[in-house]
Design an enzyme around this catalytic site. Sequence first.
Site, PDB file in Angstrom:
ATOM      1  N   ILE A 112      55.777  -3.897  72.909  1.00  0.00           N
ATOM      2  CA  ILE A 112      56.463  -5.075  72.133  1.00  0.00           C
ATOM      3  C   ILE A 112      57.546  -5.048  73.423  1.00  0.00           C
ATOM      4  CG2 ILE A 112      56.736  -4.316  69.769  1.00  0.00           C
ATOM      5  CD1 ILE A 112      59.083  -2.436  70.584  1.00  0.00           C
TER       6      ILE A 112
ATOM      7  N   TYR B 186      62.739  -3.644  79.114  1.00  0.00           N
ATOM      8  CA  TYR B 186      60.606  -3.657  78.868  1.00  0.00           C
ATOM      9  C   TYR B 186      60.656  -3.389  80.143  1.00  0.00           C
ATOM     10  CZ  TYR B 186      56.379  -5.512  78.650  1.00  0.00           C
ATOM     11  OH  TYR B 186      54.522  -5.625  79.109  1.00  0.00           O
TER      12      TYR B 186
ATOM     13  N   PRO C 240      48.832  -5.871  83.885  1.00  0.00           N
ATOM     14  CA  PRO C 240      48.854  -7.512  83.820  1.00  0.00           C
ATOM     15  C   PRO C 240      49.169  -8.075  84.664  1.00  0.00           C
ATOM     16  CG  PRO C 240      48.150  -5.919  81.593  1.00  0.00           C
ATOM     17  CD  PRO C 240      48.427  -5.047  82.505  1.00  0.00           C
ATOM     18  N   GLY C 241      49.407  -9.198  84.768  1.00  0.00           N
ATOM     19  CA  GLY C 241      50.725 -10.366  84.423  1.00  0.00           C
ATOM     20  C   GLY C 241      50.754 -10.633  83.689  1.00  0.00           C
TER      21      GLY C 241
HETATM   22  N1  CAA Z   1      66.141 -16.344  86.227  1.00  0.00           N
HETATM   23  C1  CAA Z   1      67.472 -17.070  86.774  1.00  0.00           C
HETATM   24  N2  CAA Z   1      68.269 -17.149  85.944  1.00  0.00           N
HETATM   25  C2  CAA Z   1      68.449 -17.095  84.594  1.00  0.00           C
HETATM   26  C3  CAA Z   1      66.534 -17.192  84.093  1.00  0.00           C
HETATM   27  C4  CAA Z   1      65.995 -16.524  85.334  1.00  0.00           C
HETATM   28  N3  CAA Z   1      64.650 -16.060  84.759  1.00  0.00           N
HETATM   29  N4  CAA Z   1      66.609 -17.541  82.793  1.00  0.00           N
HETATM   30  C5  CAA Z   1      67.992 -17.583  82.277  1.00  0.00           C
HETATM   31  N5  CAA Z   1      68.679 -17.965  83.640  1.00  0.00           N
HETATM   32  C6  CAA Z   1      70.534 -17.387  83.870  1.00  0.00           C
HETATM   33  C7  CAA Z   1      70.909 -19.435  82.751  1.00  0.00           C
HETATM   34  O1  CAA Z   1      70.406 -20.510  84.031  1.00  0.00           O
HETATM   35  C8  CAA Z   1      72.164 -19.076  82.472  1.00  0.00           C
HETATM   36  O2  CAA Z   1      72.720 -18.668  83.663  1.00  0.00           O
HETATM   37  P1  CAA Z   1      74.969 -19.054  83.766  1.00  0.00           P
HETATM   38  O3  CAA Z   1      75.032 -18.542  83.265  1.00  0.00           O
HETATM   39  O4  CAA Z   1      74.911 -19.533  84.673  1.00  0.00           O
HETATM   40  O5  CAA Z   1      74.797 -20.759  83.204  1.00  0.00           O
HETATM   41  C9  CAA Z   1      71.829 -17.734  82.544  1.00  0.00           C
HETATM   42  O6  CAA Z   1      71.574 -16.784  82.603  1.00  0.00           O
HETATM   43  C10 CAA Z   1      72.084 -17.334  80.373  1.00  0.00           C
HETATM   44  O7  CAA Z   1      72.322 -15.904  80.424  1.00  0.00           O
HETATM   45  P2  CAA Z   1      72.182 -15.468  79.173  1.00  0.00           P
HETATM   46  O8  CAA Z   1      72.312 -14.253  79.147  1.00  0.00           O
HETATM   47  O9  CAA Z   1      72.506 -16.700  78.276  1.00  0.00           O
HETATM   48  O10 CAA Z   1      70.314 -16.152  78.556  1.00  0.00           O
HETATM   49  P3  CAA Z   1      69.352 -16.596  78.082  1.00  0.00           P
HETATM   50  O11 CAA Z   1      69.994 -16.055  76.375  1.00  0.00           O
HETATM   51  O12 CAA Z   1      69.582 -18.178  78.226  1.00  0.00           O
HETATM   52  O13 CAA Z   1      67.699 -16.529  78.564  1.00  0.00           O
HETATM   53  C11 CAA Z   1      66.463 -15.126  77.804  1.00  0.00           C
HETATM   54  C12 CAA Z   1      67.584 -15.030  78.426  1.00  0.00           C
HETATM   55  C13 CAA Z   1      65.522 -15.966  76.445  1.00  0.00           C
HETATM   56  C14 CAA Z   1      65.527 -13.024  77.951  1.00  0.00           C
HETATM   57  C15 CAA Z   1      65.204 -15.882  79.111  1.00  0.00           C
HETATM   58  O14 CAA Z   1      65.862 -15.211  80.309  1.00  0.00           O
HETATM   59  C16 CAA Z   1      63.792 -15.060  78.953  1.00  0.00           C
HETATM   60  O15 CAA Z   1      63.323 -15.857  78.637  1.00  0.00           O
HETATM   61  N6  CAA Z   1      63.589 -14.244  80.463  1.00  0.00           N
HETATM   62  C17 CAA Z   1      61.810 -14.281  80.717  1.00  0.00           C
HETATM   63  C18 CAA Z   1      61.658 -13.026  80.112  1.00  0.00           C
HETATM   64  C19 CAA Z   1      59.956 -12.924  80.254  1.00  0.00           C
HETATM   65  O16 CAA Z   1      59.372 -13.866  81.194  1.00  0.00           O
HETATM   66  N7  CAA Z   1      59.367 -12.086  79.088  1.00  0.00           N
HETATM   67  C20 CAA Z   1      58.360 -11.801  80.030  1.00  0.00           C
HETATM   68  C21 CAA Z   1      57.806 -11.548  77.713  1.00  0.00           C
HETATM   69  S1  CAA Z   1      55.814 -11.363  77.768  1.00  0.00           S
HETATM   70  C22 CAA Z   1      55.842 -10.104  78.469  1.00  0.00           C
HETATM   71  O17 CAA Z   1      56.437  -8.844  79.114  1.00  0.00           O
HETATM   72  C23 CAA Z   1      54.470  -9.644  78.978  1.00  0.00           C
HETATM   73  C24 CAA Z   1      54.077  -8.826  80.665  1.00  0.00           C
HETATM   74  O18 CAA Z   1      54.468  -7.663  80.694  1.00  0.00           O
HETATM   75  C25 CAA Z   1      54.428 -10.005  81.456  1.00  0.00           C
HETATM   76  P1  NAP Z   2      50.296  -8.049  71.010  1.00  0.00           P
HETATM   77  O1  NAP Z   2      49.139  -8.695  71.016  1.00  0.00           O
HETATM   78  O2  NAP Z   2      51.543  -8.481  70.744  1.00  0.00           O
HETATM   79  O3  NAP Z   2      50.225  -6.735  70.862  1.00  0.00           O
HETATM   80  C1  NAP Z   2      50.988  -5.609  70.697  1.00  0.00           C
HETATM   81  C2  NAP Z   2      50.303  -4.724  69.870  1.00  0.00           C
HETATM   82  O4  NAP Z   2      51.179  -3.413  70.258  1.00  0.00           O
HETATM   83  C3  NAP Z   2      49.308  -5.017  68.849  1.00  0.00           C
HETATM   84  O5  NAP Z   2      48.916  -4.587  68.510  1.00  0.00           O
HETATM   85  C4  NAP Z   2      50.517  -3.742  67.979  1.00  0.00           C
HETATM   86  O6  NAP Z   2      50.197  -3.436  66.778  1.00  0.00           O
HETATM   87  C5  NAP Z   2      50.803  -2.804  68.902  1.00  0.00           C
HETATM   88  N1  NAP Z   2      52.315  -2.312  68.576  1.00  0.00           N
HETATM   89  C6  NAP Z   2      53.435  -2.660  68.279  1.00  0.00           C
HETATM   90  N2  NAP Z   2      54.914  -1.437  67.925  1.00  0.00           N
HETATM   91  C7  NAP Z   2      53.694  -0.515  67.437  1.00  0.00           C
HETATM   92  C8  NAP Z   2      53.582   0.789  66.950  1.00  0.00           C
HETATM   93  N3  NAP Z   2      55.042   1.124  66.870  1.00  0.00           N
HETATM   94  N4  NAP Z   2      53.580   1.010  67.085  1.00  0.00           N
HETATM   95  C9  NAP Z   2      52.101   1.217  66.659  1.00  0.00           C
HETATM   96  N5  NAP Z   2      51.524   0.795  67.553  1.00  0.00           N
HETATM   97  C10 NAP Z   2      52.138  -0.747  67.786  1.00  0.00           C
HETATM   98  O7  NAP Z   2      50.384  -8.302  73.263  1.00  0.00           O
HETATM   99  P2  NAP Z   2      49.501  -7.453  74.295  1.00  0.00           P
HETATM  100  O8  NAP Z   2      50.319  -8.838  74.817  1.00  0.00           O
HETATM  101  O9  NAP Z   2      48.272  -7.921  73.070  1.00  0.00           O
HETATM  102  O10 NAP Z   2      49.751  -6.365  74.655  1.00  0.00           O
HETATM  103  C11 NAP Z   2      49.347  -5.539  74.786  1.00  0.00           C
HETATM  104  C12 NAP Z   2      50.411  -4.004  75.619  1.00  0.00           C
HETATM  105  O11 NAP Z   2      50.024  -4.779  76.814  1.00  0.00           O
HETATM  106  C13 NAP Z   2      51.389  -4.188  75.416  1.00  0.00           C
HETATM  107  O12 NAP Z   2      51.640  -2.989  75.908  1.00  0.00           O
HETATM  108  C14 NAP Z   2      52.279  -5.278  76.465  1.00  0.00           C
HETATM  109  O13 NAP Z   2      53.265  -4.126  76.688  1.00  0.00           O
HETATM  110  C15 NAP Z   2      50.663  -4.895  77.952  1.00  0.00           C
HETATM  111  N6  NAP Z   2      51.278  -6.094  78.542  1.00  0.00           N
HETATM  112  C16 NAP Z   2      51.383  -7.632  78.167  1.00  0.00           C
HETATM  113  C17 NAP Z   2      51.274  -8.715  78.571  1.00  0.00           C
HETATM  114  C18 NAP Z   2      50.828  -9.635  78.332  1.00  0.00           C
HETATM  115  O14 NAP Z   2      51.578 -11.006  79.129  1.00  0.00           O
HETATM  116  N7  NAP Z   2      50.344 -10.603  76.938  1.00  0.00           N
HETATM  117  C19 NAP Z   2      51.610  -8.354  79.758  1.00  0.00           C
HETATM  118  C20 NAP Z   2      51.657  -7.588  80.874  1.00  0.00           C
HETATM  119  C21 NAP Z   2      51.592  -6.329  79.604  1.00  0.00           C
HETATM  120  P3  NAP Z   2      51.453  -3.661  64.809  1.00  0.00           P
HETATM  121  O15 NAP Z   2      50.455  -5.503  65.327  1.00  0.00           O
HETATM  122  O16 NAP Z   2      49.684  -2.233  63.637  1.00  0.00           O
HETATM  123  O17 NAP Z   2      52.113  -2.712  64.890  1.00  0.00           O
END
Ligand code: CAA
Ligand code: NAP
Length: 248
Positions: A93, A155, A185-186
């Site tokens: 998650i 994370y 993965p990316g």
């Molecule tokens: N780089 C640099 N600066 C950033 C930034 C970034 N990526 N994102 C926000 N900022 C800056 C803003 O410009 C702002 O700057 P100032 O304070 O100078 O104005 C400040 O940070 C805002 O800070 P906040 O604490 O208010 O941040 P926010 O609440 O606006 O955003 C966040 C926080 C929602 C986490 C956001 O940064 C975000 O979405 N980050 C990306 C997270 C991400 O990549 N998640 C991936 C999810 S999927 C996954 O994880 C799968 C996988 O494995 C790849």
């Molecule tokens: P997803 O579709 O949201 O799947 C996440 C899975 O995790 C769901 O099937 C969920 O099952 C399970 N899960 C969450 N909490 C759990 C718990 N407490 N106990 C048991 N199962 C739980 O996301 P996804 O992208 O396929 O992610 C799979 C894996 O890849 C994760 O480890 C993630 O961090 C990794 N990953 C994802 C990305 C990306 O970009 N998507 C990139 C790099 C790595 P239930 O709904 O049944 O709880």
Amino acid sequence: MNARVALVTGGTGGIGTAICHHLHKQGLRVIAGYSHGGDSSHALEWLKEQAKAGYQFDIVYGDVSNFESCGEMLHEAETKVGPIDILVNNAGITRDATLRKMLAKDWDLVLRVNLDSVFNVSRHVINGMIERGFGRIINISSINGQKGQFGQTNYSAAKAGMYGFTKALAQEVASKGVTVNTVSPGYVATEMVKKMSPAVLEKVIAQIPVGRLAEPDEVARVVAFLAADEAGYITGANIAINGGQHMY
Ligand code: CAA
Ligand code: NAP
């Protein structure tokens, strides 16, 4: 020889479903783990859809953040299907926030679901794998465990922790026919990424040399490769699948 048995945690999710498909195509018996807050309706629906598409899977409930729940999940899986030969620690998650805003509960939950889970599930299968002289443990980490990501201290820390676990356990069981690897993965097109703000996601995609998100199948085929009997010399390794976003 009977088909080998694989357990994929988070097996009904985006990447998990693709992993189940690829392992099934490789001739394995596949069990998908789910939690969904204890609600089985989503997993049962998934099971029906899979059967319609020609995939016969089993499902087991288990909250991977809880050691006892994982014990019960493994007991059910092994009683229903058989001893686990291949474990894919895929459940995960996100709870993104900058550290200055992060709640202690979101730090804790992300560490428990992404990292403690690897201990909680692996601990229940490792002795059986050692006794039978064969096992594959594949941990799904992330590019953001390798490079860190703004807004993901929780994370990134959890996913980075998986590398240490993997390399330590790989050494413990290398002589017993058990391999332990990570796949990193990316950004992959699943629900996890769909939760991101479109503006942030657009900026991330602009940094990916291949120019797009990964498809779950592109991750799953690497997992299936590592799960094969023939992959016995690959252990303690990490395979990145990130479209060139992070090279090291
Ligand atoms: N780089 C640099 N600066 C950033 C930034 C970034 N990526 N994102 C926000 N900022 C800056 C803003 O410009 C702002 O700057 P100032 O304070 O100078 O104005 C400040 O940070 C805002 O800070 P906040 O604490 O208010 O941040 P926010 O609440 O606006 O955003 C966040 C926080 C929602 C986490 C956001 O940064 C975000 O979405 N980050 C990306 C997270 C991400 O990549 N998640 C991936 C999810 S999927 C996954 O994880 C799968 C996988 O494995 C790849
Ligand atoms: P997803 O579709 O949201 O799947 C996440 C899975 O995790 C769901 O099937 C969920 O099952 C399970 N899960 C969450 N909490 C759990 C718990 N407490 N106990 C048991 N199962 C739980 O996301 P996804 O992208 O396929 O992610 C799979 C894996 O890849 C994760 O480890 C993630 O961090 C990794 N990953 C994802 C990305 C990306 O970009 N998507 C990139 C790099 C790595 P239930 O709904 O049944 O709880």
